[in-house]
Design an enzyme around this catalytic site. Structure first.
Site, mmCIF file in Angstrom:
data_model
loop_
_atom_site.group_PDB
_atom_site.id
_atom_site.type_symbol
_atom_site.label_atom_id
_atom_site.label_comp_id
_atom_site.label_asym_id
_atom_site.label_seq_id
_atom_site.Cartn_x
_atom_site.Cartn_y
_atom_site.Cartn_z
ATOM 1 N N PHE A 66 -1.876 -1.288 -10.063
ATOM 2 C CA PHE A 66 -2.197 -2.578 -9.452
ATOM 3 C C PHE A 66 -3.420 -3.240 -10.063
ATOM 4 O O PHE A 66 -3.760 -4.354 -9.697
ATOM 5 C CB PHE A 66 -2.380 -2.454 -7.936
ATOM 6 N N GLU A 123 -1.547 4.116 -8.171
ATOM 7 C CA GLU A 123 -1.153 5.204 -7.277
ATOM 8 C C GLU A 123 -0.019 5.979 -7.934
ATOM 9 O O GLU A 123 0.779 5.425 -8.687
ATOM 10 C CB GLU A 123 -0.662 4.658 -5.929
ATOM 11 N N LYS A 127 0.862 -1.191 0.000
ATOM 12 C CA LYS A 127 0.000 0.000 0.000
ATOM 13 C C LYS A 127 0.890 1.230 0.000
ATOM 14 O O LYS A 127 1.478 1.594 1.012
ATOM 15 C CB LYS A 127 -0.931 0.021 1.205
ATOM 16 N N ARG A 164 -4.376 8.005 -5.165
ATOM 17 C CA ARG A 164 -5.028 7.077 -6.089
ATOM 18 C C ARG A 164 -5.198 7.758 -7.437
ATOM 19 O O ARG A 164 -5.603 8.924 -7.525
ATOM 20 C CB ARG A 164 -6.406 6.687 -5.521
#
Length: 550
Positions: free
Chosen positions: A338, A260, A211, A216
């Protein structure tokens, strides 16, 4: 439709305990809206203004005129008045905005004023969340709730879906599909307090993603046109040329990527979060237009063409990022992806994660992929968690490989785990609440002890984590400790200690200590501790330094 009727519905929903009863109340109100009132009215019932920026802050909601004795406002009239307030600019802005705001509130009854304050402040907490509104829209339009939810996930805008459902029914809702160029609500992760808890939710074997401590991004590419959207679906393309350059360097012609963007230092470690956030801040960004058709690939052509950001020579993704960022003179943002939602004409939303991720690896390549590890045990997942933290990242997201991409939903298919910081701080002041919290002291001003001066250093504010019981208690408590009862802020003797959980510490020029807490929320009040036992500003700064270098 009279605005008073919406205010009455909002008040009724607030005190109605059952979900079905709430849905019935909302559905009746939705049916009564004229067609041109649906976007604003549906937003009001969800506690949102159609205009995202109005220029009206807490100060503007003080010293309001007395309420009108009789209702005269309509939903359309209120929407037009707020649109006029939001459009004010240039010389004399503040005076003109005050004049328009005063006129609106002077025409509102007491109940209408309460709803307007809640809408302007963003604190109309009436229990009508988007899921509840989706069911109410389905009830009002007599269409399946699943059709409304699916359309909402793909459109990302409740108002747009309400218009489609209430004017075109199921047929209009079926037109909402993934369209390259129109952002969709991102899939979200629920939280777990530990790696064990996360794996209990997802099962094993599973996948663990790093993470990142970034922002985002959702990137849409169609040929030479690329658009980049934030988590809130604001378009930020012009602010992130390095992201555009990285996606331009990929071989696919049409794709929708989820990932991200993050600022890194020379060693590859994350820079402070606010450096990333400030680069991608939505100053000058535009919210995508809410319409059933949405923003398609044709709409993208006028924004940022990939050709415009082409570096001087062909290069792999990472050099392309650096080359594009070098033209801005600002912090470099590197994108990492991702998930892949669309690739060259094929939608992947409903495909299992393992298939989407395999397609992603083939389309993007390792340099632009978020770190991912397959795990079968808690020990393996814990090792991945420790590695992510050692690298300076926020934590991990545990993901179920068989799950589809549930746009806009927060479920057990993705579970995030982050380290939890807590501090015992002192309350320095409290702000009066508005909307549902009107009449209660709500927003806490938090301070850390300064051992050098014997005073306290403010670190920020929070009203998160407060139950009704705590609100009642703290209102009585802080009125007892009050030393200055202002109309908006009550300053108190620095005696009450409160335990605060937060996600991190960031640099801040707003507060005298130079740092502020991120996502602070109340855990509990510590009557067992005195202010002299509260945590110090040195402890806060140590967390900040550790975030950057450990």
């Amino acid at each position: 439709m009279q605005f008073l009727d919406l205010a009455a519905t909002s008040a009724a929903v607030t005190v109605t305990p059952g979900r079905l009863a709430k849905v019935d109340l909302l559905a009746v109100a939705l049916r009564r809206l004229d067609v041109d009132e649906i976007p604003a009215g549906a937003g009001y019932l969800a506690g949102e203004l159609r205009q995202r920026q109005t220029g009206v802050g807490p100060a503007g909601l003080r010293d309001l005129p007395p309420p009108a004795p009789q209702p005269t406002l309509t939903v359309a009239g209120v929407d037009a008045a707020i649109a006029e307030i939001a459009a004010v600019h240039g010389a004399g802005t503040q005076a003109r905005r005050r004049e328009l705001l005063g006129a609106l509130f002077a025409a509102a009854t007491a109940d209408e004023q309460r709803m307007l304050v809640g809408l302007f402040s963003g604190e109309l907490r009436q229990g009508a969340q988007s899921g509840l509104l989706a069911d109410a829209i389905a009830r009002a339009a007599d269409v399946p709730a699943t059709a409304v939810r699916r359309a909402l996930l793909l459109a990302g805008d409740l108002r747009v879906v309400a218009v489609a459902a209430l004017t075109g029914g199921a047929a209009a809702l079926s037109e909402f599909t993934l369209r390259v160029g129109r952002p969709l609500a991102p899939m979200l992760a629920q939280s777990a307090s530990s790696v064990d808890e996360a794996l209990t939710a997802t099962g094993t074997p599973t996948v663990v993603d790093v993470k990142l401590d970034g922002i985002r991004i959702q990137v849409h590419r169609s040929g030479n046109d690329i658009a980049v959207f934030s988590r809130s679906l604001d378009e930020i393309t012009a602010r992130v040329p390095e992201v555009v350059a990285a996606v331009r360097a990929l071989p696919a012609r049409e794709m929708v990527l989820d990932g991200e963007a993050i600022a890194l230092d020379a060693t590859g470690r994350p820079r402070p979060f606010q450096e990333t956030a400030s680069r991608a801040a939505t100053r000058g960004a535009r919210r995508r237009q809410g319409s059933p058709a949405g923003r398609t690939t044709a709409d993208m052509a006028g924004t940022v063409s990939v050709e415009a950001s082409r570096p001087s020579h062909p290069a792999p993704a990472a050099p392309a990022v650096r080359a594009a960022a070098g033209t801005t003179g600002e912090t470099v943002l590197t994108p990492y992806f991702f998930d892949l939602l669309h690739l060259d004409g094929t939608d992947l939303l409903d495909a299992p994660g393992r298939d989407r991720w395999a397609a992603l690896a083939g389309a993007v390549g390792v340099p632009l992929l978020v770190g991912r590890t397959e795990v079968a045990t808690v020990d393996e997942a814990s090792a991945a968690f420790a590695t992510a933290l050692d690298a300076g990242q926020e934590g991990i997201v545990v993901k179920v490989p068989d799950a589809p991409y549930a746009a806009g939903r927060r479920g057990a298919a993705w579970v995030k785990v982050k380290p939890r910081h807590t501090l015992d701080l002192v309350v320095l002041a409290v702000e009066w609440g508005s909307g549902r919290r009107s009449g209660w002291l709500s927003n806490l001003h938090l301070g850390a002890r300064d051992p050098d001066t014997g005073g306290f250093v403010m670190l920020g504010k929070t009203f998160k984590g407060l139950t009704d019981e705590l609100l009642r208690w703290q209102t009585e408590r802080f009125l007892e400790l009050a030393v200055d009862r202002g109309e908006w802020v009550v300053r108190v003797r620095p005696e009450q200690v409160v335990e605060i959980a937060f996600d991190g510490v960031q640099t801040s020029s707003r507060y005298p200590g130079g740092v502020a807490l991120r996502f602070a929320r109340v855990v509990r009040y510590r009557d067992d501790k005195s202010a002299a036992e509260a945590d110090t500003i040195d402890a806060v700064r140590a967390i900040h330094v550790g975030r950057r270098s450990s």
